[in-house]
Design a protein around this motif. Structure first.
Motif, short mmCIF file in Angstrom:
data_model
loop_
_atom_site.label_atom_id
_atom_site.label_comp_id
_atom_site.label_asym_id
_atom_site.label_seq_id
_atom_site.Cartn_x
_atom_site.Cartn_y
_atom_site.Cartn_z
N ILE A 241 15.99 -42.81 58.38
CA ILE A 241 16.93 -43.92 58.27
C ILE A 241 16.19 -45.20 57.86
CG2 ILE A 241 18.49 -45.42 59.57
CD1 ILE A 241 19.27 -42.99 61.24
N ALA A 242 15.03 -45.43 58.47
CA ALA A 242 14.24 -46.62 58.13
C ALA A 242 13.80 -46.58 56.67
CB ALA A 242 13.02 -46.71 59.04
N LEU A 243 13.40 -45.38 56.20
CA LEU A 243 13.00 -45.25 54.80
C LEU A 243 14.18 -45.51 53.88
CD1 LEU A 243 10.79 -44.52 52.77
CD2 LEU A 243 11.50 -42.13 52.98
N GLY A 244 15.35 -44.97 54.25
CA GLY A 244 16.54 -45.18 53.42
C GLY A 244 16.93 -46.64 53.35
N ILE A 245 16.88 -47.34 54.49
CA ILE A 245 17.20 -48.77 54.50
C ILE A 245 16.20 -49.55 53.67
CG2 ILE A 245 17.34 -50.82 55.97
CD1 ILE A 245 18.42 -49.02 58.19
N SER A 246 14.92 -49.19 53.81
CA SER A 246 13.87 -49.87 53.04
C SER A 246 14.08 -49.66 51.54
CB SER A 246 12.50 -49.36 53.47
OG SER A 246 11.48 -49.93 52.68
N TYR A 247 14.43 -48.45 51.17
CA TYR A 247 14.62 -48.16 49.75
C TYR A 247 15.85 -48.90 49.23
CZ TYR A 247 14.75 -45.49 45.42
OH TYR A 247 14.73 -45.13 44.09
N TYR A 248 16.89 -49.02 50.07
CA TYR A 248 18.11 -49.72 49.65
C TYR A 248 17.85 -51.21 49.47
CZ TYR A 248 22.83 -51.65 49.86
OH TYR A 248 23.98 -52.34 49.60
N HIS A 250 14.71 -52.78 49.25
CA HIS A 250 13.59 -53.10 48.36
C HIS A 250 13.21 -51.84 47.58
CE1 HIS A 250 13.22 -56.77 50.74
NE2 HIS A 250 13.16 -56.02 51.83
N PRO A 251 14.04 -51.43 46.64
CA PRO A 251 13.81 -50.16 45.95
C PRO A 251 12.47 -50.11 45.22
CG PRO A 251 15.51 -51.47 44.85
CD PRO A 251 15.25 -52.11 46.15
N GLU A 252 12.04 -51.21 44.62
CA GLU A 252 10.78 -51.18 43.87
C GLU A 252 9.59 -51.02 44.81
OE1 GLU A 252 10.57 -54.66 41.47
OE2 GLU A 252 12.27 -54.10 40.20
N ALA A 253 9.62 -51.73 45.93
CA ALA A 253 8.51 -51.61 46.89
C ALA A 253 8.47 -50.22 47.51
CB ALA A 253 8.67 -52.67 47.98
N ALA A 254 9.65 -49.65 47.82
CA ALA A 254 9.69 -48.32 48.40
C ALA A 254 9.20 -47.28 47.41
CB ALA A 254 11.12 -47.99 48.84
N ALA A 255 9.60 -47.42 46.15
CA ALA A 255 9.14 -46.48 45.11
C ALA A 255 7.63 -46.57 44.95
CB ALA A 255 9.85 -46.76 43.80
N ALA A 256 7.10 -47.80 44.99
CA ALA A 256 5.65 -47.99 44.87
C ALA A 256 4.92 -47.35 46.04
CB ALA A 256 5.32 -49.48 44.77
N TYR A 257 5.51 -47.50 47.24
CA TYR A 257 4.90 -46.91 48.44
C TYR A 257 4.83 -45.39 48.32
CZ TYR A 257 4.88 -44.95 53.16
OH TYR A 257 4.61 -44.19 54.26
N LEU A 258 5.93 -44.79 47.86
CA LEU A 258 5.94 -43.34 47.71
C LEU A 258 4.96 -42.88 46.65
CD1 LEU A 258 9.79 -42.64 47.92
CD2 LEU A 258 8.08 -42.21 49.68
N ALA A 259 4.90 -43.61 45.53
CA ALA A 259 3.99 -43.24 44.44
C ALA A 259 2.54 -43.42 44.84
CB ALA A 259 4.31 -44.07 43.20
#
Length: 348
Positions: A241-248, A250-259
């Protein structure tokens, strides 16, 4: 009647009372065994010879023996008669998960419990020495005392009285697996509520000098599981849930974190959450269904963690029943039965 409509424990006690009247010779009672099978139960040929063997009831300290439970309709191609392909796929998978559960993880746990001397008795395929039931009757007024998980409670009573329970996988009893989700939830809610009711035995188990320390730890963990599942249902989804909220947000920051390697943590989380259960598919294939293909068994293993999600649902349903004061025994209607409207056929 009258105990037939009051639940498994009352019916079993009625059977015990009848047997006590039939077998009144005290000298014969230590060698007299009482076996319990459900109406849909089919014990395998030679079952009695196996449980009476030297390493089971041939030992005078053995009070109860539980045999392996299998699902007789595990290969039924269309359990939901008159329903579509998708409904039948769901029903077949639900049946297979019950067979996998009893013949792989439950059987393995029962074998391990021989070390801790905490083997549990099940509703179907349990055998008890009549003299052990006599001990419980003298101490408690009746062998089965009314919890909704009567078989497990009986096993605890036998342990507290100094008897040892054992598990026999040399023979088995077959029963019908439930293929309807609603009836399955009714059954498992009753089981969860029964375990919660037995939680109060922990102090007695702790004080007992007849149950080893490792046995206390195993029983305390088992009795705590439904309560831990209540907490787990709230805590386990938090990371996702925290990851989903973070991605919603701050999508760019979440994508960068995953990458940047964050996906490894998610993969590890998923592997730890699912891997310990997925392995039971191939283990079940090797032990029970050797002619099944590996990939199908892996599919069963992948389905098993999602099947276990029912445990979180039934734990909350059990709490709801307890809070609302519904502590009565609710019979699970069998596959071939039709609703009768009577109290014992009522779904909870």
């Amino acid at each position: 009647p009258p105990p037939a409509g009051l639940g498994w424990g009352a019916a079993s006690t009625g059977g015990y009372d009848w047997l006590w009247w039939v077998v009144r010779s005290g000298t014969a009672r230590p060698g007299f065994l009482g076996g319990v099978c459900a109406a849909d139960g089919r014990p395998s040929p030679g079952c009695l010879d196996h449980v009476a063997a030297r390493r089971f009831f041939g030992r005078s300290e053995i009070g109860g023996v539980q045999i392996e439970v299998r699902m007789m309709n595990r290969d039924d191609p269309r359990p939901s008669h008159g329903k579509g392909a998708l409904r039948n796929f769901h029903s077949r998978l639900l049946i297979r998960m019950q067979d996998l559960e009893f013949r792989a993880p439950v059987a393995a746990l029962q074998h391990a419990r021989k070390t801790s001397r905490t083997v549990c008795l099940g509703g179907n395929g349990q055998f008890v020495r009549m003299s052990a039931l006599d001990d419980l009757n003298a101490e408690r007024g009746r062998p089965w005392t009314g919890r909704l998980l009567e078989d497990f409670e009986l096993g605890i009573h036998l342990m507290l009285a100094g008897w040892i329970n054992s598990f026999c996988a040399d023979t088995h009893v077959e029963q019908e697996a439930l293929f309807d989700t609603k009836r399955f939830l009714t059954q498992r809610t009753r089981w969860a509520q029964g375990v919660m009711q037995c939680f109060g035995y922990i102090p007695a188990i702790w004080r007992s000098n007849k149950i080893p320390n490792i046995g206390f730890l195993e029983l305390a963990f088992f009795l705590s599981q439904p309560w831990l599942q209540l907490i787990g249902a709230l805590l386990y989804p938090i990371p996702m849930i925290a990851l989903g909220i973070s991605y919603y947000r701050h999508p760019e920051a979440a994508a960068a974190y995953l990458a940047d390697g964050g996906w490894r943590g998610i993969a590890l989380y998923a592997a730890m959450a699912l891997g310990q259960f997925v392995i039971w598919g191939p283990i079940y294939r090797r032990k029970c269904e050797p002619e099944t293909g590996f990939w199908r068994s892996l599919g069963w293993g992948l389905a098993y963690p999602f099947y276990l999600l029912f445990l979180y649902i039934v734990s909350w349903r059990a709490v709801g029943r307890m809070v609302s004061g519904r502590n009565g025994w609710a019979k699970t209607r069998r596959n071939a039965e039709t609703p009768t409207g009577g109290p014992v056929a009522k779904e909870a």
